[in-house]
Design an enzyme around this catalytic site. Sequence first.
Site, PDB file in Angstrom:
ATOM      1  N   SER A 192       0.837  -1.117   0.133  1.00 35.41           N
ATOM      2  CA  SER A 192       0.031   0.162  -0.145  1.00 35.41           C
ATOM      3  C   SER A 192       0.839   1.050  -0.062  1.00 35.41           C
ATOM      4  CB  SER A 192      -0.793  -0.043   1.256  1.00 35.41           C
ATOM      5  OG  SER A 192      -1.519   1.188   1.621  1.00 35.41           O
ATOM      6  N   TYR A 243      -2.249  -0.882  10.239  1.00 37.76           N
ATOM      7  CA  TYR A 243      -2.007  -1.002   8.869  1.00 37.76           C
ATOM      8  C   TYR A 243      -0.642  -0.471   8.244  1.00 37.76           C
ATOM      9  CZ  TYR A 243      -3.819  -0.617   3.836  1.00 37.76           C
ATOM     10  OH  TYR A 243      -3.730  -0.828   2.639  1.00 37.76           O
TER      11      TYR A 243
END
Length: 260
Positions: free
Chosen positions: A145, A158
């Site tokens: 990501s 995350y």
Amino acid sequence: MSNTQRFEGKVILITGAASGLGLATAQRLATEGAKLALVDLTPEGLAAAVRSLPAGSETVTVAADVAQLSQVQAYVAQTLQRFGRIDGFFNNAGIEGRQNLTEDFGAEEFHRVISVNLDGVFFGMAEVLKVMRRQGHGAIVNCASVGGIRGVGHQSGYAASKHGVVGLTRNSAVEYGQFGIQINAIAPGAIMTPMVEASLRQMGGEDWESVGKTFVEPNPMRRFGKPEEVAALTAFLLSGEAQFINGTVIEIDGGQSNKY
């Protein structure tokens, strides 16, 4: 959509295949002739994914929790039982987790996100690499990501997990290139998937679409990315046309990571 058949006869394993980037990639690869092993949490989600593929697509589906090593070993074993090999692996399954300041994030939530996003990627790579090393070939794309290459705020679990995916990708690429295996990661930005919609709903409730418009305003392209755009990149990296790309993390975020 491509009319080529780059994946004719190839076996591709995809985790998180029932929605979002995994589903879009499965649909793309199926149109190019891939045999697909699809992994997700529920049989119902996987059945719906299979129904969305072109008629006649060869598939095997495995309901599994990628954070559990025994279930990862099972999805690899069932793929081999059905198809005999694994030519490509989109190591994609992941969760965002709740948004909060680091001090309020919580140990339980942090470990939950890490277990899926980092343990799950490591377990999948470790098991699939055993297969690919025996074969003498293979391509892996890990889903990182932009949150794995820079800070994003309110996403400690995350960000930590996706930075870990980047590290795993680079480290393993150095180890396995000599065996004819390429390992890369993609770093999607804001792609309009169910996970991103859920994040926007956390921020804006029923007004989430307005929040989304504000969210993408700083992006050079002024929009969300599309799952099929990520699928096209993933397909290229798995196709055999990119064999000398190894250990690379490719941003697909409309250029936002270059804007400071």
